[in-house]
Structure formats: structure tokens, C-alpha cells
Design a protein around this motif. Structure first.
Motif, mmCIF file in Angstrom:
data_model
loop_
_atom_site.group_PDB
_atom_site.id
_atom_site.type_symbol
_atom_site.label_atom_id
_atom_site.label_comp_id
_atom_site.label_asym_id
_atom_site.label_seq_id
_atom_site.Cartn_x
_atom_site.Cartn_y
_atom_site.Cartn_z
ATOM 1 N N TRP A 49 6.402 9.413 2.774
ATOM 2 C CA TRP A 49 5.492 8.608 3.595
ATOM 3 C C TRP A 49 6.044 8.614 5.023
ATOM 4 N N GLY A 69 0.665 8.924 0.670
ATOM 5 C CA GLY A 69 -0.524 8.083 0.772
ATOM 6 C C GLY A 69 -1.762 8.900 1.095
ATOM 7 N N ALA A 70 -2.899 8.187 1.172
ATOM 8 C CA ALA A 70 -4.172 8.862 1.435
ATOM 9 C C ALA A 70 -4.313 9.238 2.910
ATOM 10 N N GLY A 71 -3.797 8.388 3.785
ATOM 11 C CA GLY A 71 -3.943 8.625 5.223
ATOM 12 C C GLY A 71 -2.707 9.337 5.771
ATOM 13 N N LEU A 94 -5.367 5.514 -7.068
ATOM 14 C CA LEU A 94 -5.498 5.113 -5.660
ATOM 15 C C LEU A 94 -6.982 4.888 -5.337
ATOM 16 N N ARG A 226 -7.695 1.855 9.022
ATOM 17 C CA ARG A 226 -6.440 1.662 9.746
ATOM 18 C C ARG A 226 -6.664 0.622 10.829
ATOM 19 N N HIS A 274 -2.172 -4.904 3.976
ATOM 20 C CA HIS A 274 -2.231 -3.449 3.717
ATOM 21 C C HIS A 274 -1.917 -3.136 2.251
HETATM 22 C C1 GLV Z 1 -2.383 3.742 2.633
HETATM 23 O O1 GLV Z 1 -2.766 3.180 3.588
HETATM 24 C C2 GLV Z 1 -2.603 5.144 2.383
HETATM 25 O O2 GLV Z 1 -2.970 5.879 3.310
HETATM 26 O O3 GLV Z 1 -2.396 5.574 1.229
#
Ligand code: GLV
Length: 311
Positions: A49, A69-71, A94, A226, A274
Motif C-alpha cells: 500500500w 487497495g482498490a485506489g 472488497l 477519495r 476510511h
Molecule cells: C481504499 O481506499 C482502497 O483504495 O482500497
């Protein structure tokens, strides 16, 4: 034969699950914990991360960076050679958690929960008319994996759902809009707006005064994208003027925010720290195993970002 090495730089407790999955399901690969020298630094793959500083120099042989993570907006993508692939996490858990969060937030706004919370605190009993879901129009910005799943779940409650994305997408039963030219039309028919966009230079600050003004008066906002998507001063002004009736925010510009942040104290805002969604280690480890094996076979890695678009 030497096994390809994947360096792991993240939470050690979750790391135990990763090591277990790799040992049982990927004896052809070797997962090693991050150290700034030796085997990990020479590895072609990194899972993280927060990557080590000066990543291109720290891992000169890097070929793919798997984000946990996803972002990926926080990653130093532009500092990496073009040949390095950056891969987002797409994990069913997720997605499921994000769907839960979005549904919870939309229902809370739809059923006036922020209002009732204030009334309760003041010792008041103030019923409001119940509005059917079919009369509350939901607008979702961002129609990637998470946005599409959330749109389908919300449709299941009977809400009319529309979606907006930068490039055209088509989804059964969901009215879709694409590109800046359609944004006003999309917003004018949105009573509760959800932001699940990736953060890019084009979407930073998009939730601003001008956008709020194009929503019907009294609209609600859910931001699970975000903090950088929202101009917080504009958000506060829109709440105070009544242009927005309430907001559920999982992300803020500064995390954690200062204790006296005005959004934390706002009576019509619910802030969560978050937590809308999080990667589960077993599913994430399996996605990385598949991605590394595909790369070793010379095939594309699923969910690698398009570096020119930034997501
Ligand atoms: C969390 O914010 C992600 O991007 O997984």
C-alpha cells in the motif's frame, strides 16, 4: 530452478495469511517480507500500500507493483519506468464491503437518519413523511467494478439509478451518462449523489460549489472515493445553505482530520474513518498469485491500470 520473488511490504499480521496462501497454493513462487536490501530489493514484484521511498531506485528490477487497495492515486506511478505495470486490487470481499457501505449510506440519507440523530440528541420526536425508494433518484459517479456492483444493489431496492463515468459504460437497467458534456443532465436528475470515482487530475476537486449547484436543492451526498474529490469549504457551504441536505463521508482531505474539523461536528454529516471497504488478505494473495503467473507466461495482468489514464 530459482523461484520468482514477490516482495511483501504491508501489515505483518495480514502477512501471515499471505505467507500461508503462498506456501499452500503457490510453491512455484516465493513471497519475502520487505527489507531495503537483499532478496526483496532485487525482486521483480512488489505488493504494497505504501511502497518504499524512491521506489525506482529501491527496486531497480521491478516489473509489477501490486497495490493492496482498490485506489492507486497515492502511488508514485509517474516515477516508475513505463515498463513497470501497476495493478489495482479487485477482490470480491472488497467489492461486497463497498456495496454494503454505499447501501447503508444511501438508506441513511433516504430515511433521514442524520436528521433523526439530531432530533434525538435534542430530545425531540419529529416524524417526517416516508418517501418511496421509487421516488428517490440515485446518481453514481464512477462505474468501475465497485460502482457497477453498488448500482445493481441499489436498483434492487427500487431506486431509479443512473450512473456517470468518464468513458461510456452500459449496464442493464441503469441509465448511463459519459463525459463532461452530460454531467449537468446527470446531476439534475440525482437526489442522492455517490462518488466512487478514481482520484485523477481530472476528478480532483470535482465535488465543488459548481457541481453542488447543479443538483436539485436538498440533495444528499455520499463520498466513498477519495477526500481529494471534494472541496471541503464548498461542501460545508452547500450544507449550510441547504443545497445539500446531508452527507455521509468515508474520506476526507486530511486523514485523520484535526479534531476540530468542521465536517466532524456538522449535524447533517456522518463521517466514518476510511473504512468503507478493505482488502481481505486471502483473496488479495490469490489475485497477486494469478497476476504474477500471467506475467510470467507473458500474458496481460488482470486489473493493471492504464498508466495514461491514471486508473
Ligand atoms: C481504499 O481506499 C482502497 O483504495 O482500497
Amino acid at each position: 530452478m530459482t523461484r520468482p520473488v514477490i516482495a511483501y511490504k504491508s501489515d505483518p499480521v495480514r502477512g501471515a495469511v499471505w505467507h500461508d496462501i503462498f506456501a499452500r497454493e503457490a510453491p512455484d513462487l516465493r513471497l519475502v517480507d520487505w527489507t531495503p536490501d537483499g532478496e526483496a530489493a532485487a525482486a521483480p514484484y512488489l505488493v504494497a500500500w505504501t511502497p518504499p521511498p524512491d521506489l525506482a531506485r529501491a527496486m531497480p528490477r521491478l516489473q509489477a507493483l501490486f497495490c493492496i487497495g482498490a485506489g492507486i492515486d497515492h502511488l508514485p506511478v509517474h516515477e516508475l519506468p513505463q515498463t513497470v505495470q501497476v495493478v489495482r486490487m479487485v477482490d470480491p470481499n472488497l467489492t461486497a464491503s463497498m456495496v454494503e457501505y454505499v447501501v447503508m449510506a444511501v438508506l441513511a440519507l433516504h430515511r433521514d437518519l442524520p436528521f433523526y440523530r439530531t432530533e434525538q440528541a435534542a430530545g425531540r420526536w419529529t416524524p417526517r413523511p416516508v418517501r418511496p425508494a421509487t421516488e428517490r433518484r440515485i446518481g453514481l459517479m464512477g462505474l468501475g467494478v465497485l460502482g457497477q456492483a453498488a448500482a445493481r444493489a441499489l436498483s434492487g431496492f427500487g431506486f431509479p439509478v443512473r450512473g456517470w463515468s468518464a468513458s461510456p459504460k452500459s449496464l442493464d437497467g441503469i441509465e448511463t451518462f459519459a463525459g463532461d458534456a452530460t454531467l449537468s443532465h446527470f446531476l439534475s436528475g440525482t437526489d442522492i449523489l455517490i462518488c466512487l470515482l478514481p482520484l485523477t487530475p481530472a476528478t480532483r476537486g470535482l465535488l465543488n460549489r459548481d457541481l453542488f449547484a447543479r443538483l436539485p436543492s436538498g440533495a444528499g451526498l455520499v463520498n466513498a472515493g477519495r477526500g481529494g474529490h471534494a472541496v471541503e469549504a464548498d461542501l460545508l457551504a452547500a450544507l449550510d445553505s441547504g443545497q445539500l441536505s446531508g452527507a455521509i463521508l468515508d474520506v476526507l482531505a486530511t486523514e485523520p482530520p484535526p479534531a476540530d474539523h468542521p465536517l466532524l461536528a456538522h449535524p447533517r454529516v456522518v463521517v466514518t474513518p476510511h473504512v468503507a471497504s478493505a482488502t481481505q488478505p486471502a483473496g488479495a494473495a490469490r489475485q497477486v498469485i494469478q497476476g504474477v503467473r500471467a506475467h510470467l507466461r507473458g500474458e496481460p495482468i488482470a486489473h493493471a491500470i492504464d498508466r495514461s489514464q491514471g486508473y
